[in-house]
Motif scaffolding. Structure first.
Motif, short mmCIF file in Angstrom:
data_model
loop_
_atom_site.label_atom_id
_atom_site.label_comp_id
_atom_site.label_asym_id
_atom_site.label_seq_id
_atom_site.Cartn_x
_atom_site.Cartn_y
_atom_site.Cartn_z
N SER A 97 0.19 8.25 -10.31
CA SER A 97 -0.46 6.91 -10.74
C SER A 97 -0.81 6.86 -12.13
O SER A 97 -1.34 8.00 -12.74
N VAL A 98 -0.55 5.72 -12.74
CA VAL A 98 -1.11 5.47 -14.44
C VAL A 98 -1.73 4.48 -14.42
O VAL A 98 -1.29 3.23 -14.46
N SER A 99 -2.81 4.59 -14.54
CA SER A 99 -4.05 3.27 -14.74
C SER A 99 -5.36 3.79 -15.06
O SER A 99 -5.65 5.03 -15.39
N ASP A 100 -6.14 2.65 -15.53
CA ASP A 100 -7.52 3.20 -15.91
C ASP A 100 -8.54 3.35 -14.76
O ASP A 100 -9.62 3.10 -15.29
N CYS A 101 -7.95 3.43 -13.72
CA CYS A 101 -8.92 3.60 -12.60
C CYS A 101 -9.82 4.79 -12.67
O CYS A 101 -9.24 5.86 -12.60
N PRO A 102 -11.05 4.74 -12.46
CA PRO A 102 -11.90 5.96 -12.83
C PRO A 102 -12.16 6.63 -11.40
O PRO A 102 -12.12 7.85 -11.28
N GLU A 103 -11.75 6.10 -10.21
CA GLU A 103 -11.85 6.92 -8.98
C GLU A 103 -10.56 7.69 -8.61
O GLU A 103 -9.47 6.80 -8.24
N ASP A 104 -10.60 8.82 -8.66
CA ASP A 104 -9.38 9.53 -8.32
C ASP A 104 -9.74 10.65 -7.69
O ASP A 104 -9.65 11.90 -8.19
N PRO A 105 -10.05 10.83 -6.22
CA PRO A 105 -10.03 11.91 -5.51
C PRO A 105 -9.15 12.91 -5.29
O PRO A 105 -9.18 14.17 -5.22
N TYR A 106 -7.99 12.44 -5.51
CA TYR A 106 -6.83 13.24 -5.29
C TYR A 106 -6.14 13.81 -6.55
O TYR A 106 -5.17 14.52 -6.59
N ASN A 107 -6.69 13.46 -7.57
CA ASN A 107 -6.39 13.92 -8.97
C ASN A 107 -4.73 13.51 -9.17
O ASN A 107 -3.89 14.37 -9.43
N VAL A 108 -4.64 12.25 -9.09
CA VAL A 108 -3.05 11.67 -9.00
C VAL A 108 -3.11 10.60 -10.00
O VAL A 108 -1.90 10.32 -10.25
N GLY A 145 -10.40 6.94 -1.34
CA GLY A 145 -10.15 6.63 -2.95
C GLY A 145 -9.78 5.30 -2.89
O GLY A 145 -9.70 4.37 -1.56
N PRO A 146 -9.51 4.54 -3.79
CA PRO A 146 -9.18 2.97 -4.04
C PRO A 146 -7.77 2.89 -3.26
O PRO A 146 -6.92 3.57 -3.31
N ARG A 147 -7.79 1.58 -2.69
CA ARG A 147 -6.41 1.07 -2.25
C ARG A 147 -5.50 0.79 -3.84
O ARG A 147 -6.25 0.02 -4.48
N LYS A 148 -4.43 1.17 -3.68
CA LYS A 148 -3.74 0.86 -5.03
C LYS A 148 -2.48 0.28 -4.47
O LYS A 148 -1.45 0.72 -3.57
N PRO A 149 -1.89 -1.07 -5.12
CA PRO A 149 -0.73 -1.42 -5.10
C PRO A 149 0.60 -0.85 -5.24
O PRO A 149 0.50 -0.09 -6.15
N LEU A 150 1.45 -1.07 -4.49
CA LEU A 150 2.74 -0.18 -4.53
C LEU A 150 3.77 -1.39 -5.28
O LEU A 150 3.68 -2.48 -5.06
N LEU A 151 5.00 -0.71 -5.88
CA LEU A 151 6.02 -1.39 -6.34
C LEU A 151 6.41 -2.58 -5.52
O LEU A 151 6.63 -2.29 -4.41
N ASP A 152 6.71 -3.69 -5.78
CA ASP A 152 7.61 -4.80 -5.04
C ASP A 152 9.04 -4.75 -5.68
O ASP A 152 9.37 -4.02 -6.47
N VAL A 153 9.71 -5.49 -5.28
CA VAL A 153 11.14 -5.76 -5.38
C VAL A 153 11.28 -6.05 -6.91
O VAL A 153 12.04 -5.38 -7.67
N ALA A 154 10.65 -6.90 -7.46
CA ALA A 154 10.77 -7.08 -8.76
C ALA A 154 10.23 -6.20 -9.83
O ALA A 154 11.13 -5.95 -10.85
N GLY A 155 9.23 -5.31 -9.56
CA GLY A 155 9.10 -4.18 -10.33
C GLY A 155 9.79 -3.31 -10.01
O GLY A 155 10.23 -2.36 -11.17
N ILE A 156 10.68 -3.03 -9.03
CA ILE A 156 11.78 -1.86 -8.93
C ILE A 156 12.74 -2.21 -9.85
O ILE A 156 13.25 -1.53 -10.58
N ARG A 157 13.37 -3.54 -9.85
CA ARG A 157 14.17 -3.90 -10.47
C ARG A 157 14.01 -4.09 -12.27
O ARG A 157 14.77 -3.51 -12.96
N ARG A 158 12.58 -4.19 -12.49
CA ARG A 158 12.38 -4.04 -13.66
C ARG A 158 12.56 -2.69 -14.39
O ARG A 158 12.92 -2.61 -15.39
N ALA A 159 11.92 -1.59 -13.39
CA ALA A 159 12.12 -0.34 -13.92
C ALA A 159 13.68 0.27 -14.32
O ALA A 159 13.92 0.83 -14.93
N VAL A 160 14.54 -0.55 -13.18
CA VAL A 160 15.96 -0.32 -13.18
C VAL A 160 16.56 -1.01 -14.43
O VAL A 160 17.13 -0.13 -15.41
#
Length: 263
Positions: A37-48, A133-148
């Motif tokens: 994950s890449v974000s400014d979320c300060p809570e990160d129990p898994y160091n990810v 840890g916090p609930r984090k949203p996952l990519l939707d179809v639009a986000g996947i296509r934006r990455a592609v």
């Protein structure tokens, strides 16, 4: 009668060490960075999680040393040509939505590409497999296509983030095969790569991934003997990894079997 071989020794069998020496002449093996994950979320129990600012500094460090971050697809294609020197594989596990919002602009700013390992069974969902840890949203179809569209590689992380070594054969087939077909439908292109959830694999799981038609798979450690490109090792990169730590990880990658060897 015993033949006299003192004058002319018999033809030696090929020494497997010689091929290793030939590979070594091509320079150090390349390494692959494992992000999540890449974000400014300060809570990160898994160091990810890394912040966008930290990711920017890490990519700046790579660039300052003549290194360029690329997707696994690009890295393996370069390796096949013998032109992998100076490349670093960049991978992002789990397909967090913040890849599109926070990681992608940083990658594009440096002219780097990356592979995003997505869970098509959880598209638009959240990281429910993490009990803390916090609930984090996952990519939707639009986000996947934006990455592609930005030149990133989309690859499979299974359907739902299961430990595949503990699944039945039927569930393993579903997780490995269905995820590939679903992602191909979203991206409009073949899905070449797979990433084992949690990095867990064994010979049965690696064989299932190979049969499903993938061309490579990433773990963390090299995996069982004989897996080759179906257990490519990676090095975890986190928020605490400054320039000094990245340099150390780069130097130790080959020593600890966390680099992708030349072919």
């Amino acid at each position: 009668m015993v033949a006299d071989v003192s004058a002319a020794p018999p033809k030696a069998e090929p020494d497997p060490r010689s091929s290793a020496r030939r590979r070594a002449k091509r320079g150090p093996a390349v390494w692959v960075a494992m992000y999540h994950s890449v974000s400014d979320c300060p809570e990160d129990p898994y160091n990810v999680t890394v912040t966008p600012a930290r990711l920017d500094r890490q990519l700046a460090w790579m660039s300052s040393r003549g290194l360029r971050g690329v997707s696994m697809r690009e890295l393996l294609a370069a390796r096949a040509r013998g032109t992998e020197r100076g490349l670093v594989g960049l991978t992002f596990d789990d397909g967090y939505a913040d890849f599109a919002g926070d990681a992608l602009p940083v990658l594009c700013r440096w002219g780097f590409t990356a592979t995003v390992f997505v869970l098509p069974g959880r598209i638009g969902g959240e990281n429910a497999w993490e009990p803390l840890g916090p609930r984090k949203p996952l990519l939707d179809v639009a986000g996947i296509r934006r990455a592609v569209a930005a030149g990133m590689e989309i690859a499979s992380h299974g359907l739902t983030h299961l430990d595949l070594t503990k699944t039945t054969d039927a569930m393993l087939h579903t997780e490995v095969n269905d995820s590939r077909h679903l992602l191909a439908g979203i991206t409009g292109s073949d899905i070449e790569g797979f990433c084992y959830p949690y990095g867990y694999l064994d010979e049965r799981v690696a064989a299932a991934v190979r049969r499903a038609g993938y061309r490579y798979a990433c773990g963390i450690t090299p995996g069982p003997d004989g897996c080759g490109d179906f257990a490519l090792p990676r090095i975890h990169v986190g928020q605490v990894d400054n320039a000094a730590r990245l340099e150390l990880k780069r130097r130790l990658a080959r020593l600890f079997g966390r680099s992708v060897e030349a072919v």
